[in-house]
Design an enzyme around this catalytic site. Structure first.
Site, short mmCIF file in Angstrom:
data_model
loop_
_atom_site.label_atom_id
_atom_site.label_comp_id
_atom_site.label_asym_id
_atom_site.label_seq_id
_atom_site.Cartn_x
_atom_site.Cartn_y
_atom_site.Cartn_z
CG ASP A 31 15.15 -25.05 -36.48
OD1 ASP A 31 16.07 -24.25 -36.06
OD2 ASP A 31 15.00 -26.43 -35.92
CG PHE B 292 9.64 -32.28 -33.30
CD1 PHE B 292 8.65 -31.98 -33.00
CD2 PHE B 292 10.70 -31.49 -33.68
CE1 PHE B 292 8.17 -30.51 -33.01
CE2 PHE B 292 10.44 -30.09 -33.82
CZ PHE B 292 9.06 -29.61 -33.60
N GLY C 66 20.34 -40.18 -35.54
CA GLY C 66 20.17 -38.89 -35.04
C GLY C 66 19.01 -38.73 -33.95
CE LYS D 288 12.59 -35.72 -37.25
NZ LYS D 288 12.62 -34.35 -37.22
#
Length: 678
Positions: free
Chosen positions: A475, A357, A353, A375
């Protein structure tokens, strides 16, 4: 008659120019200082303008391509003619021969899948070498023999290849000397510049390759002339450029100048102005020099061993790299090398994904085989900014709830910040809701959807009321909800989250979030609160019930989901809003609660919205939702009764005409206005 004739001439002139421009492409580089080539690997442009493909290091690769693809077919079934002329220079690392060479390449992409160094010249690998799906044409200037053999030997030859490193034609590197048919050898890795011409005649299907030392004129007789129909191998548009590689033996590979022309002869280069690289001189071959070299090397080796030993002992004692005081309270800090190996070097195939950010990679820790999600965030922040970021990581690391994606730890490496989370195998909710209607194993039936709703509500209750601080997620949306192997939801991506103490007021004043989920008051004041999270949760409820995105473009207009549900309710057809993929296979009482609660949570007036504890009571049927209060049994509930209750709550009539169409729509803003504060 004359005006008509003039008009015809103009039309023919325009058509001729259009045809000519579309059929030709021409560029010339006398040095590369002002070029915009596509480069990767060890490729770089040196200050003097020379394009260096590889340096004197083992197993390195360098690519450089012209940035615009070449229309090689130009609406014709046959590949177009082309001509290219360049000057290259190969400098070995010492007086001994190096390797492995360079190649002029036509390829459908300037990037190659997992290219390998050595004999593959940074173009192919052991798995795809020779595959017809490559669609790659190259002329190799090879300085090493031994491909598909047991050992490497010195080589000095030119090869014409298609789709692999096995040449369809090859010849020693020579040139016709002084206009005669006498061929003289050119040692390509002698360190002296060499001219090369590659010319393809698309009509006659002939490819010519010619070599010559730098200051010699182009020989009349080419080195190689082969019958070859490139139409069978190339695609409609191709990238032209160069690739080079080293192996256990090394050389520096340079391109000093380059010209190319489609359907014509490539322009000449300014040979006097090319950025020629000086040849490296080897040390004197005498006994004294050897002794000095041996002593120097021994001292350096001893010093290096001492340094490496000290580093090894230090790491054994510290286990990880040095941590500053402000890092000590953070959750587990991973070693970068462990994360690098876990994600196979952050390989593109492991990417699961991409967010606002950075990219997220799947990984398997080499220490214990645990699956993780990493991430990778690029950061140019100051030390103070990183400390603030670390403070938030410290808070996120202590959040523990079955419906939240747990943060396992982090790593800081150069400008990268790496966050390590639990790996959640079934991906995001939006991918299941919108892309898997026909996949029975992943289809979200009503039981799964209602379970997801209750799970996310429980997670938000924990964030808003049950943890040591109040956490505003900011979010909440379907793409930030991940589904685990048991189809349970986990709220993730806390990149926008803000923390503050219970009893205090949030001072967050940046408008961030996602269009369609943004509460109306946030667009006016910029102030986020738990009520803005609840608004987004309400939109999520409607999304799960209706199977529609918050904003859908239909009939030349944006249809807002909340408005559409209320419109269905107005005409006594609220259940027409239910996702058609459910095929009436749902519990009516639960659907009433979800639709009503979705509208109530996304009420344009924040004071009308319930808190998450009230939401949990409604979902668990500990309390009746106001719009369902005093209604009779399921069998006699009618849409008009629900409508009357919604009217009493202010979710219809004047709200629809004056508030809903305005207030719900206040979330419609350009995405650029949402970047502040991310």
């Amino acid at each position: 008659m004359a005006p008509s004739f003039s008009f015809l001439i103009i039309i023919l002139f325009v058509l001729f120019n259009f045809f000519f421009i579309s059929q030709s492409l021409n560029f010339t580089y006398n040095g590369f200082n002002s070029s915009s080539l596509l480069q990767d690997g060890s490729s770089l442009i040196e200050p003097n303008g020379a394009l260096r493909l590889t340096e004197n290091k083992r197993n390195v690769i360098g690519h450089a391509f012209y940035p615009t693809p070449i229309p090689i077919f130009n609406n014709s079934p046959n590949a177009s003619s082309f001509s290219t002329y360049f000057v290259f220079q190969i400098i070995p690392s010492s007086a001994n021969r190096g390797g492995f060479g360079l190649a002029f390449v036509l390829a459908p992409s300037p990037r190659f899948p997992d290219p390998e160094p050595g004999h593959y010249l940074g173009i192919f690998n052991s798995r795809n070498d020779g595959s017809p799906s490559n669609h790659v044409f190259l002329v190799e200037f090879d300085t090493m023999n031994g491909h598909e053999e047991n050992s490497d030997t010195e080589g000095n030859h030119v090869g014409i290849n298609v789709n692999g490193m096995k040449s369809m034609a090859t010849d020693s590197a020579t040139f016709a000397f002084n206009g005669t048919r006498e061929n003289k050898e050119i040692i390509m890795e002698s360190g002296t510049p060499i001219q090369a011409w590659i010319e393809y005649d698309g009509h006659r299907k002939i490819l010519n390759v010619t070599l010559s030392p730098l200051l010699n004129p182009k020989p009349a007789t080419p080195l190689m002339s082969e019958n070859l129909d490139l139409s069978n191998y190339l695609r409609s548009s191709m990238y032209a450029g160069f690739s080079a590689a080293t192996g256990e033996k090394v050389s520096s590979h340079y391109i000093l100048g380059w010209s190319f022309k489609l359907n014509g002869m490539a322009d000449p280069l300014n040979l006097d102005g090319l950025p020629v690289k000086p040849i490296e001189k080897s040390p004197r071959n005498n006994a004294k020099a050897r002794k000095v070299l041996i002593v120097t090397f021994s001292v350096l080796l001893l010093f290096l061993l001492m340094v490496l030993g000290s580093i090894f002992l230090y790491r054994r004692m510290m286990k990880f790299e040095h941590l500053e005081d402000w890092e000590l309270d953070c959750p587990r800090r991973f070693r970068y090398w462990d994360l690098y190996k876990a994600t196979k070097g952050f390989k593109e195939s492991e990417m699961i994904g991409i967010g606002g950010f950075g990219a997220v990679y799947r990984g398997v820790l080499p220490t214990n085989g645990t699956e993780i999600a990493v991430k990778k965030i690029m950061s140019n922040n100051s030390i103070q900014g990183i400390r603030e970021f670390a403070a938030e990581i410290e808070s996120l690391g202590r959040l523990r709830h079955k419906n939240l994606v747990n943060l396992q730890g982090w790593c800081k490496h150069k400008k990268d910040l790496l966050l390590v989370y639990d790996y959640v195998p079934n991906g995001s909710l939006d991918s299941l809701l919108y892309k898997s209607e026909n996949v029975s194993t992943n289809f979200l039936d009503w039981e799964k959807r209602f379970n997801i709703i209750k799970g996310i509500a429980s997670g938000l209750l924990y964030l808003h009321e049950e943890w040591e601080k109040i956490v505003i997620h900011r979010d909440v949306k379907s793409s930030n909800i991940l589904i685990d192997g048991n189809m349970n939801p986990r709220l993730g991506d806390f990149g926008l989250a803000r923390f503050y103490d219970h009893g205090k007021i949030s001072h967050t004043t940046n408008v961030v979030g996602t269009i369609g989920y943004i509460a109306p008051e946030l667009t006016r004041t910029g102030k986020a609160s738990t009520r803005t999270d609840i608004f987004a949760f309400g939109i999520l409820l409607l999304e799960l019930a209706c199977g529609r995105a918050p904003i859908v473009f239909e009939m030349d207009r944006d249809v807002i989901l909340a408005d559409w549900v209320v419109e269905c309710m107005q005409v006594n057809s609220i259940f027409d809003a239910v996702d058609v993929n459910l095929k009436s296979d749902y519990v009516v009482e639960e659907m009433e609660i979800v639709l009503g609660l979705g509208l109530l949570c996304s009420h344009p007036k924040e004071e009308k919205r319930p808190n998450m504890r009230q939401v949990m009571k409604y979902l668990n049927r500990e309390e009746l939702l106001p719009l369902l209060d005093q209604l009779s049994s399921v069998g006699s509930r009618r849409s008009e009764e629900i409508t009357s209750r919604l009217l009493a709550l202010g979710l219809s009539d004047s709200i629809i005409t004056n508030a809903v169409h305005n207030s719900f729509s206040e979330g419609e803003m350009s995405s650029s206005s949402l970047n502040t504060g991310r």
